[in-house]
Scaffold this motif. Structure first.
Motif: not given
Ligand SMILES: O=C(O)CCC(=O)C(=O)O
Ligand SMILES: [Fe+2]
Length: 187
Positions: A8-17
């Motif tokens: 989820a952290r990977i997905v959340l970082d991508e969403l923030l970008k």
């Protein structure tokens, strides 16, 4: 759960970008606040049993999330999550195999109000049980977040804020009956 949180952290970082790019901002301007080790993902599991009088009870009282982003996975009966839009509670649909992403107060502050944390609640339902797993993604409590620059002369911005200080304020003042905690971070 540990695997889910690290994926989820990977997905959340991508969403923030993606959100930064969507706002024509530098791609890393939000994600740079999230130290890979010290940033936090807090997990809350909500369980809503079937309720015989759903119009007389709420599953979860109205609130905005304090987080930057919340990733929400739901199971069981649909139509539990509602968002206040133009003074009306609107039910959020749940397409099959979907995750729901909720903007939290910290991202509203970082984005200087360009994205807004929604006022939302969970309603009780009579036709079955439902539960949700919410991941709240936050920079480390020591991080100072700096709102992006607003257009010159634009008022109503937010000020720099230590994440832990905002969270303390938020939890000390919860629950509230309208979106007020974030006023603490106004310039
Ligand atoms: O269960 C839901 O749909 C909402 C959960 C939620 O808003 C929260 O845990 O902050
Ligand atoms: Fe929430």
């Amino acid at each position: 759960m540990q695997n889910y949180v690290s994926e989820a952290r990977i997905v959340l970082d991508e969403l923030l970008k993606a959100l930064a790019e969507g706002l024509s901002l530098e791609k890393h301007c939000f994600v740079e606040n999230f130290d890979p080790i010290l940033s936090e993902i807090n997990v809350r599991v909500n369980y809503y049993p079937p309720c015989p009088g759903p119009d007389r009870a709420l599953g979860l009282t109205p609130h905005s999330d304090a987080s930057s982003l919340t990733l929400l996975m739901e199971f069981g009966v649909t139509a539990g999550l509602q968002v206040l839009k133009s003074q009306e509670w609107v039910t959020i649909p749940r397409p099959k195999d979907s995750l729901i992403v909720v903007v939290g107060d910290l991202l509203e502050i970082m984005s200087n109000g360009r994205v807004k944390s929604p006022w939302h609640r969970a309603v009780a339902q009579s036709d079955g049980d439902r539960f949700s797993v919410a991941l709240f993604y936050n920079p480390s409590p020591q991080t100072q977040i700096k709102p992006i620059e607003n257009a010159p002369n634009k008022s109503n911005g937010y000020r720099k804020m230590i994440v832990g200080e905002y969270l303390q304020h938020y939890y000390r003042n919860a629950p509230q009956n309208e979106k007020r905690a974030i006023l603490y971070a106004k310039d």
